[in-house]
Design an enzyme around this catalytic site. Sequence first.
Site, short mmCIF file in Angstrom:
data_model
loop_
_atom_site.label_atom_id
_atom_site.label_comp_id
_atom_site.label_asym_id
_atom_site.label_seq_id
_atom_site.Cartn_x
_atom_site.Cartn_y
_atom_site.Cartn_z
N LEU A 24 0.75 -1.81 0.18
CA LEU A 24 0.01 -0.10 0.01
C LEU A 24 0.88 1.03 0.00
O LEU A 24 0.30 2.54 -0.86
CB LEU A 24 -0.91 0.02 0.94
CG LEU A 24 -2.36 1.37 0.89
CD1 LEU A 24 -3.01 1.12 0.16
CD2 LEU A 24 -2.29 1.45 2.82
N LYS A 25 2.33 1.15 0.96
CA LYS A 25 3.22 2.42 0.87
C LYS A 25 3.67 2.90 -0.64
O LYS A 25 3.23 3.77 -0.92
CB LYS A 25 4.21 2.27 1.74
CG LYS A 25 4.99 3.06 2.03
CD LYS A 25 6.10 2.78 2.93
CE LYS A 25 7.49 3.67 2.72
NZ LYS A 25 7.34 4.88 2.88
N ILE A 444 16.24 19.82 13.10
CA ILE A 444 15.84 18.76 14.16
C ILE A 444 17.19 17.69 14.73
O ILE A 444 16.96 17.40 15.28
CB ILE A 444 14.36 18.83 14.73
CG1 ILE A 444 13.56 19.75 14.19
CG2 ILE A 444 14.65 17.06 15.47
CD1 ILE A 444 13.43 20.58 15.49
N GLU A 497 22.15 12.76 10.03
CA GLU A 497 21.63 11.19 10.77
C GLU A 497 21.76 10.16 9.91
O GLU A 497 21.03 9.35 9.04
CB GLU A 497 20.48 11.29 11.24
CG GLU A 497 20.73 11.81 11.95
CD GLU A 497 19.69 11.86 13.14
OE1 GLU A 497 18.95 11.89 12.99
OE2 GLU A 497 18.89 13.04 13.94
N GLU A 678 6.86 21.06 17.80
CA GLU A 678 5.68 21.68 16.44
C GLU A 678 4.72 22.27 16.43
O GLU A 678 4.44 22.87 17.98
CB GLU A 678 4.98 19.87 16.47
CG GLU A 678 3.75 20.43 15.41
CD GLU A 678 2.88 21.34 15.25
OE1 GLU A 678 2.56 21.56 14.96
OE2 GLU A 678 2.40 21.04 16.53
N HIS A 707 6.11 17.63 7.36
CA HIS A 707 4.96 16.66 6.73
C HIS A 707 4.20 17.14 6.01
O HIS A 707 3.48 15.85 5.87
CB HIS A 707 3.87 15.75 8.04
CG HIS A 707 5.10 15.38 9.58
ND1 HIS A 707 5.53 16.46 10.32
CD2 HIS A 707 5.39 13.79 9.49
CE1 HIS A 707 5.98 15.11 11.10
NE2 HIS A 707 6.38 14.34 10.50
#
Length: 773
Positions: A24-25, A444, A497, A678, A707
């Site tokens: 589905l993703k 972040i 990262e 947030e 997002h």
Amino acid sequence: MTDAPTTSLATVYGYPRQGPDRELKRAIEGYWSGRVTADELRATAERLRRDIWRQLADAGIGEVPCGDFSLYDHVLDTTVMVGAIPERHRAAVAADPLDGYFAMARGTQDVAPLEMTKWFDTNYHYLVPELGPDTAFTADPAKPLAELYEALALGHNPRPVLVGPVTYLLLAKPAPGVAADFEPLTLLDRLLPVYADVLAALRAAGAEWVQLDEPALVQDRPQAVLDAVAAAYRELGSLSHRPKILVAGYFDRLGEALPVLAQAPIEGLGLDFTGPAAANLDALAQVGGVPGKRLVAGVVDGRNIWINNLEKSLSTLATLLGLAGQVDVAASCSLLHVPLDSAAETEIDPEIAPWLAFARQKIAEIVTLTRGLTRGTRVIADDLADNRAALESRANSTLTRDPAVRARAAAVTPQDAWRGQAYPERARAQRARLELPLVPTTTIGSFPQTVELRTARADLLAGRVDQDAYDERIAAEIREVLAFQEKAGLDVLVHGEPERNDMVQYFAEQLDGYIATRHGWVQSYGTRYVRPPILAGDISRPEPMTLRWTRYAQSQTSRPVKGMLTGPVTMLAWSFVRDDQPLGETARQVALALRDEVADLEEAGVAVIQVDEPALRETLPLRATDRPAYLAWATEAFRLTTAGVRPETQIHTHMCYAEFGEILAAIEELDADVISLEAARSHMQVAHELAEAGYPREVGPGVYDIHSPRVPGIEELASLLRKGLEAIPADRLWANPDCGLKTRGWAEVRSSLENLVAAAREIRAEVANQPLA
């Protein structure tokens, strides 16, 4: 229990949506990129639903859920079903319902998405409905009807699943421009006729039962809400043309709402009987049970991955037989919150594998319990013996206990969890060391995880490249990330990262006591899936985890580079935790392991160390009486991680997408020097909440919503910072995104961060009352 036969069904409230290989993703992201058509996406979704129902029915589930499947979020699906489309999205929804649906979830370049926050105390995120006094609801039952028709055509016994009307309104917020004190629950009388229309349509289509999920009722609710519950189900229950109604409350004990629902004119009630919700058993007896009603008993933990104690569950079920007209067996909540199949984890220690139950194994447990309840324990004697042996194996295993770890945790004193200097003294030392401007800029932590990075990681795991080649790829990525940040003008840098797969899994793979999975994907939001590690034993750190790449990054720049760690509460919240000892004990073990990492980073000269705790709020118990004990051990664990540093070392923490108002005192108890949160989707609400609570430290309310794929403009970001300045003085305000950037693309990240730096400079100039340089 006796072996007297009874009649029970095996069922579940919901099931994971993604497919065994996250089909589905891939289909949804393919649609967003233009590689998959709308018809192809719908075909993939239909095939996945068909496969789920077949697997459930073949396993022995007598009544399958339908309607719980979603392309993004089931609360957003409810918003569509009741016609509560925000004004700014109506044109897009009218032009193309599918694209409009995704625009509400993700936003567009010109239109902001709905706010997103945590689904109760889970790590699932939902899209927050926006309502106001002018909201006009209209029924659109197309989705639940279509999925009901699909299931019926395939010969299943389906039960449509909807978010209940009271929970839907309690999850909602005032729409932009609506007074902050507007109560969406006042719209209940307007919403109930829409639910009545949907129920009538489902009954006409062949639904015998419908499930209305009301998890908001397991929280502390005032009498006005309880009265609304009574009124809602009195009205829905009195409808002449409707399916039978099953109201499901889960995640905790139902409390004050239990007698209300027990007396309501509905045919069924679903209760959680796991963990703290085991108190529902005594509460149900106190109200005289629900004679004549169907009781769906959630005796299999739907949120953790340990095997069920079958004999204990059978005992609970036997007691419940005397309290209801019919007792059916289920998981405690939707199985959306656990991975699909532990049998796929072929690399897990053979001693540990029998202790695990993912969604498919939980289905088998539910069916076994149903057989035992309906036909007597003799027919499941072998299952009970195997279960007993597995439970004893885990209880007695040397893999679960490390005497050295336990001794160190037991020796912790209260002084170990507090820094030696008060914040004002630390702040002076940190400002002298860092020499940052007003409204300093940072991110972040993570930068985009590109296809090339993911490919390099996969190549290393598959042996297609050696460690040296992989390390050079990571080093090159770090240099590129640092170069961009320096050119963009960010003040406090991160290494990006690139070596990390996930902010919890990365650390879990390096800590003794954790188990990592290969296929244990769980939906966090939309197409974002995570693989929560399994916390199986006592926790310790064999060697440094982040030191190498942080030290390398700092060697490449003169600007401060943050050391980046995931905090102890989040390490627990985003893992499947052990259930054989108090969480506070486990948190202390994790904190001590992280404390060693913090000490190594400081010794290497790292001036800024960020310990992320995005899960602090989401793990807050749903009942107020349980919260003080949780917050005590949670804040202690954070301080134990960070309290060993010198005053000039600046400690940051980060939280995202949660309702912070209830934990403002706990945020101060963390004793961090800087907190980022947030704030973009919630329009700086948290900054004002912190100010009203008298929060005295530095704050970075996120102004860039990561997002959403949209790039915020300079003036938009500056406007949000000005709102921040209304609550937070300039010498304590930071400018940053609201979360990490790993899921975003480089093109939008570059533009967004360049705009963020420009906005911060504009604000500095305004504060200093002088023109830009």
